[in-house]
Scaffold this active site. Structure first.
Site, PDB file in Angstrom:
ATOM      1  N   SER A  12       0.812  -1.715  -0.606  1.00 57.43           N
ATOM      2  CA  SER A  12      -0.100   0.359  -0.532  1.00 57.43           C
ATOM      3  C   SER A  12       0.770   1.201   0.268  1.00 57.43           C
ATOM      4  O   SER A  12       2.114   1.176   0.071  1.00 57.43           O
ATOM      5  CB  SER A  12      -0.503   0.113   1.167  1.00 57.43           C
ATOM      6  OG  SER A  12      -0.121   0.106   3.025  1.00 57.43           O
ATOM      7  N   GLU A  14       1.089   5.603   0.848  1.00 60.86           N
ATOM      8  CA  GLU A  14       0.219   6.999   1.594  1.00 60.86           C
ATOM      9  C   GLU A  14       0.567   7.879   0.969  1.00 60.86           C
ATOM     10  O   GLU A  14       1.554   8.635   0.523  1.00 60.86           O
ATOM     11  CB  GLU A  14       1.373   6.775   2.802  1.00 60.86           C
ATOM     12  CG  GLU A  14       0.453   7.515   3.739  1.00 60.86           C
ATOM     13  CD  GLU A  14       0.458   7.392   5.598  1.00 60.86           C
ATOM     14  OE1 GLU A  14       0.439   6.211   6.040  1.00 60.86           O
ATOM     15  OE2 GLU A  14       1.401   8.596   5.975  1.00 60.86           O
ATOM     16  N   ARG A 103      -4.331   8.466  17.389  1.00 56.12           N
ATOM     17  CA  ARG A 103      -4.659   9.176  18.234  1.00 56.12           C
ATOM     18  C   ARG A 103      -3.923  10.535  18.264  1.00 56.12           C
ATOM     19  O   ARG A 103      -5.348  11.772  17.739  1.00 56.12           O
ATOM     20  CB  ARG A 103      -3.498   9.136  19.790  1.00 56.12           C
ATOM     21  CG  ARG A 103      -3.955  10.088  20.698  1.00 56.12           C
ATOM     22  CD  ARG A 103      -2.666   9.873  21.786  1.00 56.12           C
ATOM     23  NE  ARG A 103      -1.753  11.023  21.102  1.00 56.12           N
ATOM     24  CZ  ARG A 103      -0.814  11.554  21.908  1.00 56.12           C
ATOM     25  NH1 ARG A 103      -0.295  11.186  23.693  1.00 56.12           N
ATOM     26  NH2 ARG A 103       0.930  11.559  21.026  1.00 56.12           N
ATOM     27  N   ASP A 105      -1.428  14.722  16.512  1.00 55.37           N
ATOM     28  CA  ASP A 105      -0.638  15.097  17.552  1.00 55.37           C
ATOM     29  C   ASP A 105      -1.494  16.855  17.931  1.00 55.37           C
ATOM     30  O   ASP A 105      -2.373  16.147  17.512  1.00 55.37           O
ATOM     31  CB  ASP A 105       0.824  15.742  16.784  1.00 55.37           C
ATOM     32  CG  ASP A 105       1.308  14.773  16.434  1.00 55.37           C
ATOM     33  OD1 ASP A 105       1.418  13.738  17.325  1.00 55.37           O
ATOM     34  OD2 ASP A 105       1.883  15.084  15.139  1.00 55.37           O
ATOM     35  N   PHE A 214      12.616  14.644  10.137  1.00 56.05           N
ATOM     36  CA  PHE A 214      11.297  13.622  10.458  1.00 56.05           C
ATOM     37  C   PHE A 214      12.367  12.821  11.398  1.00 56.05           C
ATOM     38  O   PHE A 214      11.809  12.790  12.225  1.00 56.05           O
ATOM     39  CB  PHE A 214      10.909  12.999   9.389  1.00 56.05           C
ATOM     40  CG  PHE A 214      11.009  13.988   8.307  1.00 56.05           C
ATOM     41  CD1 PHE A 214      10.137  15.480   8.729  1.00 56.05           C
ATOM     42  CD2 PHE A 214      10.314  13.847   6.781  1.00 56.05           C
ATOM     43  CE1 PHE A 214       8.941  16.237   7.934  1.00 56.05           C
ATOM     44  CE2 PHE A 214       9.313  14.150   6.318  1.00 56.05           C
ATOM     45  CZ  PHE A 214       8.785  15.461   6.575  1.00 56.05           C
ATOM     46  N   HIS A 264       4.308  -0.839   3.713  1.00 58.64           N
ATOM     47  CA  HIS A 264       3.560   0.480   3.343  1.00 58.64           C
ATOM     48  C   HIS A 264       4.372   1.447   3.037  1.00 58.64           C
ATOM     49  O   HIS A 264       5.135   2.092   3.791  1.00 58.64           O
ATOM     50  CB  HIS A 264       2.663   0.615   4.660  1.00 58.64           C
ATOM     51  CG  HIS A 264       1.970   1.852   3.854  1.00 58.64           C
ATOM     52  ND1 HIS A 264       0.730   1.965   3.944  1.00 58.64           N
ATOM     53  CD2 HIS A 264       1.848   3.478   5.161  1.00 58.64           C
ATOM     54  CE1 HIS A 264      -0.187   3.106   4.328  1.00 58.64           C
ATOM     55  NE2 HIS A 264       0.402   3.886   4.104  1.00 58.64           N
TER      56      HIS A 264
END
Length: 285
Positions: A12, A14, A103, A105, A214, A264
């Site tokens: 997959s 993103e 959740r 940020d 990152f 992914h």
């Protein structure tokens, strides 16, 4: 430790929603190139506190309009139950059956008192299951090198187990460049009775400065030898990308040979690096 290779690995990609109409036009071209590879689905990110909410909805709607399997991210921090219920009903109406539940940020400037009805991702997973049953395949996040806010590996594993027990079907990991970290994490999960598929997140290396920033933020480790080689190339973008491609391709091969249930790809809205990896790994064969 590794595991037997799986028979039908899942691949997959993103995307993140662009901030301008020009960015959306560019993204549509990248999506066309990525879709030609035949990924199982596209996931679409959701900014802190829903900060990219409209862009996420626009990108998801465009993908679904083309009949492309889509898994929107849904971050719960700062959201109410009514808001999440409305979003999920909208997604059901679009034929979406897969979610990435997070959740998220806390947006800058938002205090803890404005965090909404959900405190953790397991609360969101529980809510989706209670409200919608098995209507959605739910993926959650996992951290082979441990979430920087977890405090300890044991606590991080406990947090992950809570998400699975709440009803998650599978997980996608934070990116990493050490296959041993992934396999050790999966082994720890299996010892805890966590049997859901845990798919490695793969970040192509194209820009060392950006990657280092990152990684320092999210706790993903760049192995020292990789860091030193990348630093040594300075501004030589071509060499950075060639070496980065070699590192990531080797990582993917090791993961798949060791039994990872898929990959992914974090595309950063760039199709080129993922296309090259996809072809050389033979993922469409």
């Amino acid at each position: 430790m590794s595991f037997p290779p799986v028979s039908n690995p899942l691949y997959s990609v993103e995307l993140f929603p662009p901030k301008t109409p020009e960015g959306m036009d560019k993204l549509k071209l990248e999506i066309a190139r990525l879709n030609a590879l035949g990924p199982a689905y596209f996931s679409v990110t959701y900014g802190a506190g829903g900060s990219t909410r409209e862009g996420t909805f626009e990108t998801v709607a465009w993908l679904r309009g083309l009949g492309i399997e889509t898994a929107p991210h849904l971050a719960c921090i700062g959201s109410s139950r009514d808001e999440v219920r409305e979003i999920l009903n909208q997604y059901l109406g679009q034929g979406i059956r897969r979610l990435v539940a997070l959740r998220g940020d806390m947006p800058s400037g938002m205090g803890a008192g404005n965090s909404g009805d959900f405190r953790y991702a397991n609360d969101l997973v529980s809510f989706v299951r209670a409200e919608f049953g098995d209507a959605f395949q739910i993926e959650v996040a996992a951290y082979p090198e441990y979430h920087p806010q977890s405090g300890s590996p044991a606590r991080d594993l406990e947090n992950f187990k809570r998400k699975v027990e709440a009803g998650a079907d599978g997980a996608i990991t934070q990116y990493f460049y050490n296959a041993d970290a992934y396999f050790a994490f999966v082994e720890s999960c299996r010892k805890e009775g966590i049997e859901v598929p845990i798919i490695p997140g793969i970040m192509p290396i194209t820009n060392y400065t950006q990657l280092a920033r990152f990684s320092d933020t999210c706790g993903a480790e760049i192995p020292r030898w990789v860091r030193r080689r990348l630093e040594g190339y300075g501004d030589d973008v071509e060499s950075i990308r060639a070496f980065g491609h070699e590192v990531v391709q080797r990582l993917c091969r090791e993961l798949l040979a060791g039994g990872a249930p898929g990959l992914h790809f974090y595309t950063m809205n760039q199709s080129g690096p993922v296309q090259a990896l996809w072809r050389e790994l033979g993922l469409s064969d």
